[in-house]
Design an enzyme around this catalytic site. Structure first.
Site, PDB file in Angstrom:
ATOM      1  N   ASN A   1       3.592 -12.705  -0.582  1.00  0.00           N
ATOM      2  CA  ASN A   1       4.184 -12.130   0.785  1.00  0.00           C
ATOM      3  C   ASN A   1       3.366 -12.037   1.421  1.00  0.00           C
ATOM      4  O   ASN A   1       3.751 -12.110   2.604  1.00  0.00           O
ATOM      5  CB  ASN A   1       5.895 -11.772   0.461  1.00  0.00           C
ATOM      6  CG  ASN A   1       6.343 -11.233   1.610  1.00  0.00           C
ATOM      7  OD1 ASN A   1       6.841 -11.564   2.699  1.00  0.00           O
ATOM      8  ND2 ASN A   1       6.022  -9.975   1.796  1.00  0.00           N
TER       9      ASN A   1
ATOM     10  N   LYS B   1      -2.740 -19.442   7.607  1.00  0.00           N
ATOM     11  CA  LYS B   1      -1.725 -19.715   7.614  1.00  0.00           C
ATOM     12  C   LYS B   1      -2.152 -21.225   6.901  1.00  0.00           C
ATOM     13  O   LYS B   1      -0.575 -21.884   6.072  1.00  0.00           O
ATOM     14  CB  LYS B   1      -0.454 -19.314   8.115  1.00  0.00           C
ATOM     15  CG  LYS B   1      -0.375 -17.952   8.296  1.00  0.00           C
ATOM     16  CD  LYS B   1      -0.004 -17.361   6.386  1.00  0.00           C
ATOM     17  CE  LYS B   1       0.400 -15.751   7.135  1.00  0.00           C
ATOM     18  NZ  LYS B   1       0.913 -15.123   5.712  1.00  0.00           N
TER      19      LYS B   1
ATOM     20  N   THR C   1      10.047  -7.996  12.255  1.00  0.00           N
ATOM     21  CA  THR C   1       9.768  -7.597  11.243  1.00  0.00           C
ATOM     22  C   THR C   1       9.358  -6.711  11.523  1.00  0.00           C
ATOM     23  O   THR C   1       9.204  -6.400  13.153  1.00  0.00           O
ATOM     24  CB  THR C   1       9.548  -8.112   9.824  1.00  0.00           C
ATOM     25  OG1 THR C   1       8.127  -8.901  10.021  1.00  0.00           O
ATOM     26  CG2 THR C   1      10.110  -8.905   8.916  1.00  0.00           C
TER      27      THR C   1
ATOM     28  N   TYR D   1      -5.637 -15.639  12.046  1.00  0.00           N
ATOM     29  CA  TYR D   1      -4.548 -15.711  11.382  1.00  0.00           C
ATOM     30  C   TYR D   1      -3.867 -17.300  11.172  1.00  0.00           C
ATOM     31  O   TYR D   1      -3.580 -17.335  10.076  1.00  0.00           O
ATOM     32  CB  TYR D   1      -3.430 -14.615  11.819  1.00  0.00           C
ATOM     33  CG  TYR D   1      -1.426 -14.677  11.327  1.00  0.00           C
ATOM     34  CD1 TYR D   1      -1.647 -14.273  10.133  1.00  0.00           C
ATOM     35  CD2 TYR D   1      -1.427 -15.844  11.985  1.00  0.00           C
ATOM     36  CE1 TYR D   1      -0.503 -13.950   9.620  1.00  0.00           C
ATOM     37  CE2 TYR D   1       0.299 -15.272  11.602  1.00  0.00           C
ATOM     38  CZ  TYR D   1       0.377 -14.692  10.711  1.00  0.00           C
ATOM     39  OH  TYR D   1       1.655 -14.683   9.746  1.00  0.00           O
TER      40      TYR D   1
ATOM     41  N   ARG E   1       0.808  -1.347   0.014  1.00  0.00           N
ATOM     42  CA  ARG E   1      -0.006   0.151   0.204  1.00  0.00           C
ATOM     43  C   ARG E   1       1.008   1.263  -0.098  1.00  0.00           C
ATOM     44  O   ARG E   1       0.174   2.499  -0.023  1.00  0.00           O
ATOM     45  CB  ARG E   1      -0.465   0.173   1.544  1.00  0.00           C
ATOM     46  CG  ARG E   1      -1.547  -0.687   0.998  1.00  0.00           C
ATOM     47  CD  ARG E   1      -2.341  -1.592   2.807  1.00  0.00           C
ATOM     48  NE  ARG E   1      -1.796  -1.590   3.108  1.00  0.00           N
ATOM     49  CZ  ARG E   1      -1.958  -1.786   4.798  1.00  0.00           C
ATOM     50  NH1 ARG E   1      -3.416  -1.911   5.022  1.00  0.00           N
ATOM     51  NH2 ARG E   1      -0.711  -2.759   5.559  1.00  0.00           N
TER      52      ARG E   1
ATOM     53  N   ASP F   1      -4.182  -2.320  -2.465  1.00  0.00           N
ATOM     54  CA  ASP F   1      -4.211  -2.443  -1.167  1.00  0.00           C
ATOM     55  C   ASP F   1      -5.072  -4.235  -1.233  1.00  0.00           C
ATOM     56  O   ASP F   1      -6.150  -3.734  -1.387  1.00  0.00           O
ATOM     57  CB  ASP F   1      -5.025  -1.884  -0.939  1.00  0.00           C
ATOM     58  CG  ASP F   1      -5.871  -2.261   0.177  1.00  0.00           C
ATOM     59  OD1 ASP F   1      -5.701  -3.489   1.391  1.00  0.00           O
ATOM     60  OD2 ASP F   1      -6.685  -1.314   1.407  1.00  0.00           O
TER      61      ASP F   1
HETATM   62  N1  LIG Z   1       7.370 -11.464  11.476  1.00  0.00           N
HETATM   63  C1  LIG Z   1       7.751 -13.380  11.704  1.00  0.00           C
HETATM   64  O1  LIG Z   1       7.287 -13.370  12.847  1.00  0.00           O
HETATM   65  C2  LIG Z   1       6.555 -13.196  10.385  1.00  0.00           C
HETATM   66  C3  LIG Z   1       6.164 -15.244  10.824  1.00  0.00           C
HETATM   67  C4  LIG Z   1       5.554 -16.262   9.952  1.00  0.00           C
HETATM   68  C5  LIG Z   1       4.772 -15.301   8.605  1.00  0.00           C
HETATM   69  N2  LIG Z   1       4.972 -14.485   8.733  1.00  0.00           N
HETATM   70  C6  LIG Z   1       4.462 -13.562   6.783  1.00  0.00           C
HETATM   71  O2  LIG Z   1       5.249 -12.598   6.035  1.00  0.00           O
HETATM   72  C7  LIG Z   1       4.708 -12.054   5.461  1.00  0.00           C
HETATM   73  C8  LIG Z   1       6.118 -10.958   5.340  1.00  0.00           C
HETATM   74  O3  LIG Z   1       6.052 -10.642   6.927  1.00  0.00           O
HETATM   75  P1  LIG Z   1       6.404  -8.960   7.787  1.00  0.00           P
HETATM   76  O4  LIG Z   1       7.021 -10.209   9.079  1.00  0.00           O
HETATM   77  O5  LIG Z   1       7.546  -8.920   6.771  1.00  0.00           O
HETATM   78  O6  LIG Z   1       6.252  -8.087   8.366  1.00  0.00           O
HETATM   79  P2  LIG Z   1       5.577  -6.876   7.685  1.00  0.00           P
HETATM   80  O7  LIG Z   1       6.938  -5.874   8.024  1.00  0.00           O
HETATM   81  O8  LIG Z   1       4.612  -5.790   8.180  1.00  0.00           O
HETATM   82  O9  LIG Z   1       5.404  -6.497   6.066  1.00  0.00           O
HETATM   83  C9  LIG Z   1       4.119  -7.285   5.400  1.00  0.00           C
HETATM   84  C10 LIG Z   1       4.588  -6.861   4.118  1.00  0.00           C
HETATM   85  O10 LIG Z   1       3.139  -7.102   3.933  1.00  0.00           O
HETATM   86  C11 LIG Z   1       2.590  -5.555   3.523  1.00  0.00           C
HETATM   87  N3  LIG Z   1       0.790  -5.665   3.281  1.00  0.00           N
HETATM   88  C12 LIG Z   1      -0.073  -5.697   4.830  1.00  0.00           C
HETATM   89  N4  LIG Z   1      -0.824  -5.359   4.555  1.00  0.00           N
HETATM   90  C13 LIG Z   1      -1.262  -5.291   3.370  1.00  0.00           C
HETATM   91  C14 LIG Z   1      -2.949  -4.938   2.133  1.00  0.00           C
HETATM   92  N5  LIG Z   1      -3.761  -4.854   2.469  1.00  0.00           N
HETATM   93  N6  LIG Z   1      -2.484  -5.034   0.945  1.00  0.00           N
HETATM   94  C15 LIG Z   1      -0.967  -4.795   0.164  1.00  0.00           C
HETATM   95  N7  LIG Z   1      -0.121  -5.413   0.942  1.00  0.00           N
HETATM   96  C16 LIG Z   1      -0.091  -5.146   2.595  1.00  0.00           C
HETATM   97  C17 LIG Z   1       2.677  -4.232   4.023  1.00  0.00           C
HETATM   98  O11 LIG Z   1       2.860  -3.085   3.069  1.00  0.00           O
HETATM   99  P3  LIG Z   1       2.221  -1.827   3.451  1.00  0.00           P
HETATM  100  O12 LIG Z   1       1.982  -2.339   5.052  1.00  0.00           O
HETATM  101  O13 LIG Z   1       3.464  -1.401   2.700  1.00  0.00           O
HETATM  102  O14 LIG Z   1       0.887  -1.933   2.604  1.00  0.00           O
HETATM  103  C18 LIG Z   1       4.726  -5.108   3.994  1.00  0.00           C
HETATM  104  O15 LIG Z   1       4.937  -4.427   2.743  1.00  0.00           O
HETATM  105  C19 LIG Z   1       3.545 -12.276   5.895  1.00  0.00           C
HETATM  106  O16 LIG Z   1       2.463 -12.734   5.045  1.00  0.00           O
HETATM  107  C20 LIG Z   1       3.820 -12.743   7.445  1.00  0.00           C
HETATM  108  O17 LIG Z   1       2.034 -13.262   7.704  1.00  0.00           O
HETATM  109  C21 LIG Z   1       5.855 -13.327   9.412  1.00  0.00           C
END
Ligand SMILES: NC(=O)c1ccc[n+]([C@@H]2O[C@H](COP(=O)([O-])OP(=O)(O)OC[C@H]3O[C@@H](n4cnc5c(N)ncnc54)[C@H](OP(=O)(O)O)[C@@H]3O)[C@@H](O)[C@H]2O)c1
Length: 272
Positions: A100, A169, A200, A165, A47, A73
């Site tokens: 992702n 997954k 993150t 959540y 976004r 979005d």
């Molecule tokens: N961090 C963890 O512990 C963890 C563990 C397991 C899996 N994951 C998964 O890894 C993936 C990446 O997450 P991350 O940890 O890198 O978190 P992050 O830093 O919050 O990144 C999430 C990304 O998704 C985008 N996003 C969120 N809502 C969106 C929407 N409505 N439309 C378009 N883009 C959207 C965000 O961009 P904008 O806000 O700019 O839209 C951001 O670029 C996710 O699928 C998460 O579930 C994370």
């Protein structure tokens, strides 16, 4: 070693392939974009347009590749179609798709904000499914392509206090493994990435920084992205970064469900 896609068998420079990464404005998606930039042209989406434009400028300056910014979005049902229409309008292929983008939300289901949970299902499940469906025809026609869907170790068991959540997954894992099987011999590989706790913006956004799970420590996002990239390029169906995460994912298969759910809840609760 991951071979650059544009280096042919004889070392000739070929046209770079293009990778679409959702959620490339921060965290794992951003680190994947940084890792892939030397080898691929990129289409990055999320976004936050200004953040995406900063990323594009930095990567193009460092690697001389093309980084196309298309904000979207993904909680909006029409977003996947619109994103692919814009990609087609710009005449770009999607040789690799990295699904992702995703988010979580902490708290008991009965007290949760229902719209947030519905948006989560839209982003984590529906948009991922639609983008996969939209990317596949081109890949199948070229008999070549890679898809990486980002799930989580959360998908291996129920997650009290983050019920929706964890369930989203679980869907991503089952969906990815099933289509990886369907696409065997098509030239298209499907990789499911299951990170454990990763440093993150995710935990802060989900309001779960105080959970025991995150207090126990989190992997570095760039380490997760590196393992993911290597696994995807090797065509692996399942990639779980980190020895402990792999051990946990394995152990829940052989443990009683009620015990697994109770342990999962305990990890989700706030550390005293
Ligand atoms: N961090 C963890 O512990 C963890 C563990 C397991 C899996 N994951 C998964 O890894 C993936 C990446 O997450 P991350 O940890 O890198 O978190 P992050 O830093 O919050 O990144 C999430 C990304 O998704 C985008 N996003 C969120 N809502 C969106 C929407 N409505 N439309 C378009 N883009 C959207 C965000 O961009 P904008 O806000 O700019 O839209 C951001 O670029 C996710 O699928 C998460 O579930 C994370």
């Amino acid at each position: 070693m991951v071979l650059p896609a544009y280096v042919g068998a004889l070392g000739h420079q070929k046209k770079r392939e293009t990778t679409l990464i959702t959620g490339a404005s921060s965290g794992i998606g951003l680190d994947l974009a940084k890792l892939m930039a030397p080898d691929f042209d990129l289409i990055i989406t999320a976004r936050n347009q200004s953040e995406l434009e900063n990323v594009a400028r930095e990567l193009e300056a460092a690697h001389g590749n093309h980084v196309h910014v298309i904000p979207a979005d993904l909680s909006q049902s029409e977003a996947p179609e619109q994103l692919f229409a814009e990609i087609a309008r710009r005449g770009l292929p999607v040789d690799i798709l990295v699904n992702n983008a995703g988010f979580g939300s902490y708290g008991a289901f009965a007290e949760s904000d229902h719209q947030t949970e519905l948006d989560m299902i839209q982003v984590n499940i529906t948009a991922l499914t639609s983008l996969t469906r939209l990317a596949l025809p081109g890949m199948l026609e070229r008999k070549r392509g890679r898809i990486m869907n980002v799930a989580s170790t959360a998908g291996f068991q129920p997650g009290p206090l983050m019920a929706v959540y964890y369930a989203t997954k679980a869907y991503v894992i089952m969906f990815s493994e099933a289509i990886a099987n369907e696409l065997k011999s098509s030239g298209v590989t499907v990789t499911c990435l299951c990170p454990g706790a990763t440093a993150t913006k995710f935990a802060g956004r989900a309001k779960m920084e105080e959970s025991r799970l995150f207090k126990m420590g989190a992997m570095r996002s760039e380490d997760v992205a590196r393992t993911a990239y290597k696994g995807m390029m090797a065509g692996k169906t399942m990639v779980i970064p980190g020895v402990l995460n792999r051990a946990i994912a394995m152990s829940v298969r052989f443990s009683p469900r009620k015990l697994v759910t109770a342990i999962s809840r305990s990890l989700q609760e706030r550390a005293k």
